[in-house]
Motif scaffolding. Sequence first.
Motif, short mmCIF file in Angstrom:
data_model
loop_
_atom_site.label_atom_id
_atom_site.label_comp_id
_atom_site.label_asym_id
_atom_site.label_seq_id
_atom_site.Cartn_x
_atom_site.Cartn_y
_atom_site.Cartn_z
N GLY A 10 8.82 -5.55 4.11
CA GLY A 10 8.69 -4.94 5.43
C GLY A 10 8.40 -3.45 5.32
O GLY A 10 8.24 -2.89 4.22
N PRO A 11 8.35 -2.76 6.46
CA PRO A 11 8.02 -1.33 6.47
C PRO A 11 9.05 -0.46 5.76
O PRO A 11 8.74 0.65 5.35
N GLU A 12 10.28 -0.99 5.57
CA GLU A 12 11.31 -0.18 4.89
C GLU A 12 10.95 0.11 3.43
O GLU A 12 11.50 1.03 2.82
N ALA A 13 10.00 -0.66 2.88
CA ALA A 13 9.57 -0.40 1.50
C ALA A 13 8.69 0.83 1.40
O ALA A 13 8.44 1.34 0.29
N GLY A 14 8.20 1.32 2.54
CA GLY A 14 7.39 2.53 2.55
C GLY A 14 6.02 2.38 1.91
O GLY A 14 5.46 3.35 1.40
N LEU A 15 5.45 1.18 1.96
CA LEU A 15 4.15 0.93 1.34
C LEU A 15 3.05 0.90 2.40
O LEU A 15 3.28 0.44 3.53
N PRO A 16 1.86 1.36 2.07
CA PRO A 16 0.77 1.43 3.06
C PRO A 16 0.21 0.05 3.39
O PRO A 16 0.35 -0.90 2.62
N ALA A 17 -0.42 -0.03 4.55
CA ALA A 17 -1.08 -1.28 4.96
C ALA A 17 -2.21 -1.60 3.98
O ALA A 17 -2.92 -0.70 3.52
N LEU A 18 -2.37 -2.88 3.68
CA LEU A 18 -3.38 -3.32 2.73
C LEU A 18 -4.70 -3.69 3.40
O LEU A 18 -5.69 -3.98 2.73
N GLY A 19 -4.70 -3.71 4.73
CA GLY A 19 -5.91 -4.10 5.43
C GLY A 19 -6.05 -5.60 5.54
O GLY A 19 -5.22 -6.37 5.04
N GLU A 20 -7.11 -6.03 6.18
CA GLU A 20 -7.34 -7.46 6.40
C GLU A 20 -8.20 -8.06 5.30
O GLU A 20 -8.96 -7.37 4.63
N THR A 21 -8.04 -9.35 5.14
CA THR A 21 -8.92 -10.09 4.24
C THR A 21 -9.43 -11.32 4.99
O THR A 21 -8.77 -11.82 5.90
N GLU A 22 -10.62 -11.76 4.62
CA GLU A 22 -11.21 -12.96 5.23
C GLU A 22 -11.32 -14.05 4.18
O GLU A 22 -11.72 -13.78 3.04
#
Length: 324
Positions: free
Chosen positions: A244-256
Amino acid sequence: MFYDPDLLVTFLAVAETGSFSEAARRRGLRQSTVSQHVRRLEEATRRRLFDRDTHKVALTVDGQALTLLADEILAAHSRAERYFSHAELRGRVRFGASEDFALSPLLPRVLRAFASKYPAVDLEMTVGLAVDLYERMDQGSLDLIFAKRRAGDERGRTVWREAMVWVAAADWRRDWDRPLPIVVYPPRSITREAILVALEGADIPWRVACACGSLSGLVGAVAGGLGVGAQSACLKADGVVALGPEAGLPALGETEFAVVPAVGRPNAPVEALADTIVELGGAFHTAFLKGRLKAFSSEVDPVRVKKTRRKQKPSRSAARTPAP
């Protein structure tokens, strides 16, 4: 008539490869035949489809428009062939599947449904990294692949689109004083690239704690606490959890995830398998969004389900035995 499928397949091969000689090699034709096919199309459409010189072949504006129309025409032609054909579908499909799909509950459902409907079609399946599957298909070794869509590659049909998620062992805790340990595929992997772009963009120090070309190996490394990895949300492996966001990691974006046929005109068995993946893949993703993946995995062949549902239960009055 410029709707001739053979002419359109040749046209798409030239558009895809940017070369008359390469298109001839892929189609198993002479280069003069490829040139003749393109000339017949240009005469029929009364448009110049390619700009040619001694170094390159480039699509004109009208050529770009025809690439979109040709895909639609060939797909409709293939559907019509299957609909009006009374013969049992036969043949072989050389199918490439990404490993996350191969290890998911979706693959058994797809294979069961396809084999039930087309028992005379043989499958030759290759499992691997998406980038390798695309290369093998472009080299003529595969007829169809189902994998993450390669950046800039618009071929095929999107089955679903979703955000990628960071994954880790259930007891993993981030050490904020050290570079982030990551577990990744070798270079050129679509997932690896997404991880590195996200971390570099967020200016987060990182180190490759483990690299492996196998998804099962990566999952084992992540589950063993070596570091964090990334997966498609609905194809997340057992034994790891989404962070979750508590890990402080950035969004990876979408994949198709897309089903992509080899360049040219797909034959009926290839189209049939692609249709099966699109139908069940969409149902799979919908089940994930509704929290019903377990029910999806245990559901029986949809063909038999439909047949069962058509049977009417006898009414109570009909079932009641008349009194003597």
